[in-house]
Design a protein around this motif. Structure first.
Motif, PDB file in Angstrom:
ATOM      1  N   GLY A 165       0.811  -1.206   0.000  1.00 46.12           N
ATOM      2  CA  GLY A 165       0.000   0.000   0.000  1.00 46.12           C
ATOM      3  C   GLY A 165       0.849   1.261   0.000  1.00 46.12           C
ATOM      4  O   GLY A 165       2.075   1.217   0.137  1.00 46.12           O
ATOM      5  N   PHE A 166       0.193   2.381  -0.157  1.00 46.12           N
ATOM      6  CA  PHE A 166       0.877   3.667  -0.277  1.00 46.12           C
ATOM      7  C   PHE A 166       0.383   4.662   0.772  1.00 46.12           C
ATOM      8  O   PHE A 166       0.386   5.866   0.535  1.00 46.12           O
ATOM      9  N   THR A 167      -0.001   4.138   1.918  1.00 42.94           N
ATOM     10  CA  THR A 167      -0.361   5.029   3.015  1.00 42.94           C
ATOM     11  C   THR A 167       0.831   5.861   3.446  1.00 42.94           C
ATOM     12  O   THR A 167       0.700   7.051   3.788  1.00 42.94           O
ATOM     13  N   ASP A 168       2.024   5.250   3.406  1.00 40.48           N
ATOM     14  CA  ASP A 168       3.243   5.928   3.841  1.00 40.48           C
ATOM     15  C   ASP A 168       4.257   6.099   2.722  1.00 40.48           C
ATOM     16  O   ASP A 168       4.930   7.125   2.649  1.00 40.48           O
ATOM     17  N   ALA A 169       4.400   5.106   1.870  1.00 38.33           N
ATOM     18  CA  ALA A 169       5.324   5.218   0.745  1.00 38.33           C
ATOM     19  C   ALA A 169       4.763   6.169  -0.302  1.00 38.33           C
ATOM     20  O   ALA A 169       3.549   6.241  -0.520  1.00 38.33           O
ATOM     21  N   VAL A 170       5.671   6.889  -0.962  1.00 39.39           N
ATOM     22  CA  VAL A 170       5.273   7.808  -2.029  1.00 39.39           C
ATOM     23  C   VAL A 170       4.970   7.041  -3.302  1.00 39.39           C
ATOM     24  O   VAL A 170       3.997   7.316  -4.001  1.00 39.39           O
ATOM     25  N   GLY A 171       5.850   6.080  -3.627  1.00 39.29           N
ATOM     26  CA  GLY A 171       5.717   5.367  -4.881  1.00 39.29           C
ATOM     27  C   GLY A 171       6.591   4.133  -4.889  1.00 39.29           C
ATOM     28  O   GLY A 171       6.845   3.529  -3.854  1.00 39.29           O
ATOM     29  N   PHE A 172       7.112   3.780  -6.072  1.00 37.54           N
ATOM     30  CA  PHE A 172       7.898   2.554  -6.200  1.00 37.54           C
ATOM     31  C   PHE A 172       9.169   2.804  -6.998  1.00 37.54           C
ATOM     32  O   PHE A 172       9.302   3.814  -7.707  1.00 37.54           O
ATOM     33  N   ALA A 173      10.122   1.886  -6.851  1.00 37.29           N
ATOM     34  CA  ALA A 173      11.433   1.982  -7.508  1.00 37.29           C
ATOM     35  C   ALA A 173      11.629   0.779  -8.415  1.00 37.29           C
ATOM     36  O   ALA A 173      11.207  -0.333  -8.084  1.00 37.29           O
TER      37      ALA A 173
ATOM     38  N   TYR B 113       7.255   0.114 -18.946  1.00 40.27           N
ATOM     39  CA  TYR B 113       6.759  -0.869 -17.969  1.00 40.27           C
ATOM     40  C   TYR B 113       6.209  -0.156 -16.734  1.00 40.27           C
ATOM     41  O   TYR B 113       5.118  -0.473 -16.236  1.00 40.27           O
ATOM     42  N   ALA B 114       6.950   0.825 -16.234  1.00 41.73           N
ATOM     43  CA  ALA B 114       6.561   1.533 -15.020  1.00 41.73           C
ATOM     44  C   ALA B 114       5.234   2.252 -15.187  1.00 41.73           C
ATOM     45  O   ALA B 114       4.430   2.310 -14.250  1.00 41.73           O
ATOM     46  N   GLU B 115       5.001   2.803 -16.354  1.00 39.37           N
ATOM     47  CA  GLU B 115       3.737   3.489 -16.587  1.00 39.37           C
ATOM     48  C   GLU B 115       2.560   2.519 -16.510  1.00 39.37           C
ATOM     49  O   GLU B 115       1.484   2.866 -16.016  1.00 39.37           O
ATOM     50  N   GLN B 116       2.769   1.289 -16.968  1.00 39.72           N
ATOM     51  CA  GLN B 116       1.719   0.280 -16.838  1.00 39.72           C
ATOM     52  C   GLN B 116       1.467  -0.062 -15.378  1.00 39.72           C
ATOM     53  O   GLN B 116       0.314  -0.183 -14.951  1.00 39.72           O
ATOM     54  N   VAL B 117       2.550  -0.219 -14.620  1.00 42.68           N
ATOM     55  CA  VAL B 117       2.402  -0.504 -13.194  1.00 42.68           C
ATOM     56  C   VAL B 117       1.710   0.657 -12.500  1.00 42.68           C
ATOM     57  O   VAL B 117       0.757   0.476 -11.725  1.00 42.68           O
ATOM     58  N   SER B 118       2.173   1.870 -12.765  1.00 39.95           N
ATOM     59  CA  SER B 118       1.627   3.051 -12.117  1.00 39.95           C
ATOM     60  C   SER B 118       0.126   3.187 -12.361  1.00 39.95           C
ATOM     61  O   SER B 118      -0.640   3.551 -11.455  1.00 39.95           O
ATOM     62  N   SER B 119      -0.299   2.882 -13.576  1.00 38.44           N
ATOM     63  CA  SER B 119      -1.717   3.015 -13.913  1.00 38.44           C
ATOM     64  C   SER B 119      -2.588   2.072 -13.105  1.00 38.44           C
ATOM     65  O   SER B 119      -3.794   2.303 -12.954  1.00 38.44           O
ATOM     66  N   GLN B 120      -1.972   1.005 -12.569  1.00 37.94           N
ATOM     67  CA  GLN B 120      -2.714   0.018 -11.789  1.00 37.94           C
ATOM     68  C   GLN B 120      -2.592   0.239 -10.280  1.00 37.94           C
ATOM     69  O   GLN B 120      -3.177  -0.516  -9.497  1.00 37.94           O
ATOM     70  N   VAL B 121      -1.817   1.248  -9.879  1.00 35.09           N
ATOM     71  CA  VAL B 121      -1.689   1.561  -8.454  1.00 35.09           C
ATOM     72  C   VAL B 121      -2.031   3.034  -8.206  1.00 35.09           C
ATOM     73  O   VAL B 121      -1.396   3.706  -7.394  1.00 35.09           O
ATOM     74  N   GLY B 122      -3.019   3.512  -8.930  1.00 35.27           N
ATOM     75  CA  GLY B 122      -3.515   4.854  -8.686  1.00 35.27           C
ATOM     76  C   GLY B 122      -2.643   5.975  -9.195  1.00 35.27           C
ATOM     77  O   GLY B 122      -2.713   7.103  -8.689  1.00 35.27           O
ATOM     78  N   GLY B 123      -1.804   5.686 -10.196  1.00 37.29           N
ATOM     79  CA  GLY B 123      -0.952   6.723 -10.764  1.00 37.29           C
ATOM     80  C   GLY B 123       0.231   7.098  -9.897  1.00 37.29           C
ATOM     81  O   GLY B 123       0.793   8.193 -10.051  1.00 37.29           O
ATOM     82  N   ARG B 124       0.627   6.199  -9.005  1.00 37.81           N
ATOM     83  CA  ARG B 124       1.744   6.490  -8.103  1.00 37.81           C
ATOM     84  C   ARG B 124       3.040   6.739  -8.878  1.00 37.81           C
ATOM     85  O   ARG B 124       3.309   6.115  -9.906  1.00 37.81           O
ATOM     86  N   PRO B 125       3.890   7.661  -8.384  1.00 36.54           N
ATOM     87  CA  PRO B 125       5.153   7.955  -9.053  1.00 36.54           C
ATOM     88  C   PRO B 125       6.192   6.871  -8.817  1.00 36.54           C
ATOM     89  O   PRO B 125       6.046   6.022  -7.935  1.00 36.54           O
ATOM     90  N   TYR B 126       7.258   6.940  -9.585  1.00 39.80           N
ATOM     91  CA  TYR B 126       8.311   5.936  -9.493  1.00 39.80           C
ATOM     92  C   TYR B 126       9.656   6.573  -9.792  1.00 39.80           C
ATOM     93  O   TYR B 126       9.748   7.676 -10.346  1.00 39.80           O
ATOM     94  N   VAL B 127      10.710   5.850  -9.418  1.00 41.21           N
ATOM     95  CA  VAL B 127      12.081   6.234  -9.743  1.00 41.21           C
ATOM     96  C   VAL B 127      12.744   5.057 -10.446  1.00 41.21           C
ATOM     97  O   VAL B 127      12.366   3.903 -10.240  1.00 41.21           O
ATOM     98  N   ILE B 128      13.737   5.354 -11.274  1.00 41.27           N
ATOM     99  CA  ILE B 128      14.433   4.330 -12.056  1.00 41.27           C
ATOM    100  C   ILE B 128      15.929   4.420 -11.784  1.00 41.27           C
ATOM    101  O   ILE B 128      16.517   5.509 -11.839  1.00 41.27           O
ATOM    102  N   ASP B 129      16.554   3.270 -11.527  1.00 39.34           N
ATOM    103  CA  ASP B 129      18.006   3.197 -11.392  1.00 39.34           C
ATOM    104  C   ASP B 129      18.623   3.134 -12.788  1.00 39.34           C
ATOM    105  O   ASP B 129      18.431   2.162 -13.522  1.00 39.34           O
ATOM    106  N   THR B 130      19.381   4.173 -13.140  1.00 38.68           N
ATOM    107  CA  THR B 130      20.028   4.231 -14.455  1.00 38.68           C
ATOM    108  C   THR B 130      21.542   4.074 -14.356  1.00 38.68           C
ATOM    109  O   THR B 130      22.262   4.360 -15.311  1.00 38.68           O
TER     110      THR B 130
END
Length: 327
Positions: free
Chosen positions: A216-224, A239-256
């Motif tokens: 859940g995202f009660t405390d976390a901002v998003g996913f990595a 891929y992340a945009e697909q995931v985000s669309s299924q978790v309420g548009g939550r933001p994400y960060v990517i390790d580059t």
């Protein structure tokens, strides 16, 4: 949903890159004072600091200081780029608190954003190259110790691989409960928490979303995503945009940190890889919050493909990553 928008490079970075090109980067005092990545202006709930913090205590920084000639120029690409500070079960409670306070305190004092990677989940890495973790009965206390050392509002990447490996081995205990607790404790301390969810070559978008919803995202901002892996930024973002669309548009960060040449299918010290895009906060109309260097380039994935133990400095592959970078 939080966002930050780009602005031009700071004068400090421009000066540093010019010197790097000439092979004469200024001495450690300059970087310690805060040679920065791309500057940004923060909006909404994003970190107040406008730059990511360059840590002058990394193994890459020490290797750069000791190097000369071409090697020094190549290692500067790593040493003077903001990277995450990993905290795990390799230190006692007092030292853990001190390490977190020191790193986040230096970042806050510089007016910049630090990035912490929290990595001590029970049953970590299912006993493989990075196996370990604190005992099940100690995890909540350990997380609270980390939280007690936080200064300012660092970005936190929470427990790489933990969610993607959920149920893959024994000894995990109540992993979902641990991750929920960790997100709450660290967020209460001021951290901006992103739950690690593997990479685009691991779980399907729907399965990644399902597992994220368990926390859940009660405390976390998003996913990595893509922590210590090599999937391209373009593939990861799709891929992340697909995931985000299924978790309420939550933001994400990517390790580059090492995805400049993409993946060759290997995960443990593959050869022929390259440094990826420099870290920065992002505003591109998607749910992407930032590109980060979570894995520290030049530090081994483990005793495989000729590398030393996990986390040890491997100059040969550091130079290869830097030489292959497309910048």
């Amino acid at each position: 949903m939080s966002r930050v928008r780009r602005r031009t490079r700071t004068a400090a970075l421009a000066a540093a890159l010019a010197l790097m090109t000439a092979g004469t980067i200024a001495a450690s005092q300059s970087a310690t004072a805060g040679v920065t990545s791309l500057g940004v202006t923060s909006l909404g709930a994003s970190p107040a600091a406008t730059d990511l913090y360059v840590d002058p205590t990394t193994q890459a920084y020490a290797a750069w200081q000791a190097a000369s000639g071409t090697n020094r120029d190549l290692l500067a690409k790593i040493a003077l780029t903001p990277q995450s500070y990993w905290i795990g079960d390799w230190a006692g409670a007092d030292q853990t608190r001190q390490q977190v306070a020191d790193y986040t305190g230096r970042a806050a004092a510089a007016g910049q954003t630090g990035v912490l990677t929290v990595y001590a989940i029970p049953g970590r890495d299912c006993g493989n190259h990075s196996g370990g973790g604190v005992p099940e009965s100690e995890y909540a206390r350990w997380v609270d110790t980390v939280a007690s050392g936080i200064v300012g509002n660092p970005v936190v990447v929470l427990e790489p691989d933990a969610l993607a490996q959920l149920g893959d081995c024994d000894g995990q205990g109540d992993r979902v409960g641990y991750l929920r607790y960790a997100a709450a404790s660290l967020a209460d301390a001021g951290a901006r928490v992103y739950i690690d969810a593997g990479h685009s070559g691991w779980l399907s978008p729907s399965e990644a979303a399902r597992r994220l919803q368990l926390i859940g995202f009660t405390d976390a901002v998003g996913f990595a995503l893509n922590t210590s892996n090599y999937q391209t930024t373009a593939n990861t973002q799709a891929y992340a945009e697909q995931v985000s669309s299924q978790v309420g548009g939550r933001p994400y960060v990517i390790d580059t940190s090492r995805n400049g040449n993409g993946s060759n299918g290997e995960w443990c010290n593959p050869r022929g890889r390259a440094l990826g895009e420099r870290p920065r906060f992002v505003e591109d109309g998607t749910a992407l919050d930032a590109l980060l260097w979570v894995k520290l380039p030049g530090e081994s994935d483990g005793a495989c493909n000729g590398g030393p133990a996990a986390g040890q400095w491997w100059q040969e592959i550091a130079l290869e990553l830097a030489a292959n970078a497309h910048w």
